[in-house]
Design an enzyme around this catalytic site. Sequence first.
Site, PDB file in Angstrom:
ATOM      1  N   TYR A  21      31.505-105.745  15.609  1.00  0.00           N
ATOM      2  CA  TYR A  21      31.587-104.148  15.737  1.00  0.00           C
ATOM      3  C   TYR A  21      32.619-103.566  14.878  1.00  0.00           C
ATOM      4  CZ  TYR A  21      35.111-106.297  18.764  1.00  0.00           C
ATOM      5  OH  TYR A  21      36.213-106.938  19.209  1.00  0.00           O
ATOM      6  N   CYS A  22      32.957-104.438  14.080  1.00  0.00           N
ATOM      7  CA  CYS A  22      34.083-104.227  13.165  1.00  0.00           C
ATOM      8  C   CYS A  22      34.249-102.818  12.318  1.00  0.00           C
ATOM      9  CB  CYS A  22      34.192-105.394  11.995  1.00  0.00           C
ATOM     10  SG  CYS A  22      35.726-104.973  10.921  1.00  0.00           S
ATOM     11  N   LEU A 196      34.373 -98.347  18.040  1.00  0.00           N
ATOM     12  CA  LEU A 196      33.865 -97.053  17.309  1.00  0.00           C
ATOM     13  C   LEU A 196      32.587 -97.522  16.772  1.00  0.00           C
ATOM     14  CD1 LEU A 196      36.932 -96.271  15.239  1.00  0.00           C
ATOM     15  CD2 LEU A 196      36.273 -95.010  17.308  1.00  0.00           C
ATOM     16  N   CYS A 277      45.312 -92.474   7.105  1.00  0.00           N
ATOM     17  CA  CYS A 277      45.132 -93.530   8.393  1.00  0.00           C
ATOM     18  C   CYS A 277      44.272 -94.570   7.995  1.00  0.00           C
ATOM     19  CB  CYS A 277      44.699 -92.273   9.479  1.00  0.00           C
ATOM     20  SG  CYS A 277      43.765 -93.136  10.884  1.00  0.00           S
ATOM     21  N   ASP A 278      44.306 -95.341   8.982  1.00  0.00           N
ATOM     22  CA  ASP A 278      43.637 -96.646   8.905  1.00  0.00           C
ATOM     23  C   ASP A 278      41.684 -96.351   9.129  1.00  0.00           C
ATOM     24  OD1 ASP A 278      43.028 -99.303   8.702  1.00  0.00           O
ATOM     25  OD2 ASP A 278      43.242 -99.749  10.905  1.00  0.00           O
ATOM     26  N   CYS A 321      41.334 -76.106  29.439  1.00  0.00           N
ATOM     27  CA  CYS A 321      41.311 -77.309  30.119  1.00  0.00           C
ATOM     28  C   CYS A 321      42.604 -77.679  30.863  1.00  0.00           C
ATOM     29  CB  CYS A 321      40.822 -78.740  29.394  1.00  0.00           C
ATOM     30  SG  CYS A 321      40.720 -80.293  30.163  1.00  0.00           S
ATOM     31  N   CYS A 327      45.984 -84.601  27.321  1.00  0.00           N
ATOM     32  CA  CYS A 327      44.718 -85.371  26.609  1.00  0.00           C
ATOM     33  C   CYS A 327      44.886 -84.947  25.189  1.00  0.00           C
ATOM     34  CB  CYS A 327      43.545 -84.806  27.350  1.00  0.00           C
ATOM     35  SG  CYS A 327      42.175 -85.254  26.178  1.00  0.00           S
ATOM     36  N   CYS A 331      41.964 -88.738  19.942  1.00  0.00           N
ATOM     37  CA  CYS A 331      42.246 -88.991  18.240  1.00  0.00           C
ATOM     38  C   CYS A 331      41.040 -88.233  17.294  1.00  0.00           C
ATOM     39  CB  CYS A 331      41.753 -90.494  17.981  1.00  0.00           C
ATOM     40  SG  CYS A 331      41.833 -91.044  16.482  1.00  0.00           S
TER      41      CYS A 331
HETATM   42  S1  SF4 Z   1      45.101 -89.148  15.329  1.00  0.00           S
HETATM   43 FE1  SF4 Z   1      43.643 -90.745  15.076  1.00  0.00          FE
HETATM   44  S2  SF4 Z   1      42.799 -90.029  12.946  1.00  0.00           S
HETATM   45 FE2  SF4 Z   1      44.827 -89.012  13.236  1.00  0.00          FE
HETATM   46  S3  SF4 Z   1      46.377 -90.309  12.265  1.00  0.00           S
HETATM   47 FE3  SF4 Z   1      46.301 -90.888  14.500  1.00  0.00          FE
HETATM   48  S4  SF4 Z   1      44.691 -92.626  14.272  1.00  0.00           S
HETATM   49 FE4  SF4 Z   1      44.491 -91.551  12.480  1.00  0.00          FE
HETATM   50  S1  SF4 Z   2      38.918 -83.467  25.158  1.00  0.00           S
HETATM   51 FE1  SF4 Z   2      40.637 -83.582  26.610  1.00  0.00          FE
HETATM   52  S2  SF4 Z   2      41.800 -81.650  26.654  1.00  0.00           S
HETATM   53 FE2  SF4 Z   2      39.685 -81.351  25.484  1.00  0.00          FE
HETATM   54  S3  SF4 Z   2      38.404 -80.637  27.281  1.00  0.00           S
HETATM   55 FE3  SF4 Z   2      38.294 -83.009  27.255  1.00  0.00          FE
HETATM   56  S4  SF4 Z   2      39.659 -83.623  28.723  1.00  0.00           S
HETATM   57 FE4  SF4 Z   2      40.044 -81.475  28.144  1.00  0.00          FE
END
Ligand code: SF4
Ligand code: SF4
Length: 377
Positions: A21-22, A196, A277-278, A321, A327, A331
């Site tokens: 899955y890399c 991912l 970012c990675d 929400c 939340c 990412c």
């Molecule tokens: S939130 Fe996700 S995409 Fe953004 S810098 Fe952090 S790891 Fe990378």
């Molecule tokens: S991603 Fe997170 S903040 Fe956005 S609607 Fe879903 S649970 Fe709520």
Amino acid sequence: MPALSLLIKPASGNCNMRCRYCFYADELDNREIRSYGKMSVDTMHTIVDKAMEYGDYECTIAFQGGEPTLAGLDFYRDLVAYVTAHENPKKLKIHYALQTNGYLINEEWAAFLGENHFLVGVSLDGLKEIHDRYRLDAAGKGTYQRVISAIRLLEKHQVEYNILTVVTAATARNGQKIYNYFKKNHFGYQQYIECLDPIGEEPGQHEYSLTPEKYGEFLKSMFDAWYLDMRSGTYVYNRYFENLMMIMAGQQPESCNMRGVCGKQWVFEADGSVYPCDFYALDQWRLGNIQENSFEEMDEKRDELGFIQWSMRQQEDCQKCRWFGLCRNGCRRNREPVTAENTNRNYFCKSYQMFFEYAYPRLREIYQLYMAGRIRK
Ligand code: SF4
Ligand code: SF4
């Protein structure tokens, strides 16, 4: 300026294992040059020189891959010697870290990592049958036994380490079992990352794919086990839960994917190219090259590309929400496509909702015990 955090890929995306899955192997397939080979000592020295000028008070030099041990132990010996001998005009405190699959770790490596206080992350997908299903060597054989031997060597040399587990569909079905297995083995520092699906693909198509429902169930079962231990005063570090408690305490979570906005990262490919970012070591996100550009110039490029700015955009649904404060839409990699005008809701939104609905009162209870000093690290 926040502490400087460098993520260096000294062996580019090359690896001695073939995990099915890399995500980085998939990134390599999505850019013009797959491998930049091995980083030269000159490039490494340039990174250190420029970081010591640019940084402020603290700098973490972390190595990742592909598999970073493929650069060879002498590469790291040279690095540590160079940093130690450096004038370090701003007296930056330097921390070292290494994320490894464990395959090459022997006595010599473990002794070096211990002597030089590297914080080591070891990839282990829980139980043998789950680990060996996806984390294969180049000959297609499971690597579980080698990784366990590597961990024992790290322990012998008193290396500080944590376990990094990729949450696949198979991991998700076995949350409690993995928790108990880690506990039995005294793996008290745990970090779980969502598996991912390949870039641009409709998610959920692979046998290993983690669906939102499966991830939600995984978080719930992990939480149940963790809650019982924490409530009885046994501290277990789970990066996700720990970061949620930081948010509850009104602090900035250390994990950038929980801040609602991308962090300022510096990811170095082996030729000195830099990415934000990675997950975005892709041609269209290249910020420059450390051999030619200053940190300031590359930061300007980051602004020009809108990498951080675009991640600030939030969905209307999220803002309404109930769980947004905890939340923050997760990412950015799981919200694609993200553009200057728009962002998606996180692919794992349902998982987060399932988890918070289920666990929030008990999460609060643990937070309160923590604040009252009744749980000690
Ligand atoms: S939130 Fe996700 S995409 Fe953004 S810098 Fe952090 S790891 Fe990378
Ligand atoms: S991603 Fe997170 S903040 Fe956005 S609607 Fe879903 S649970 Fe709520």
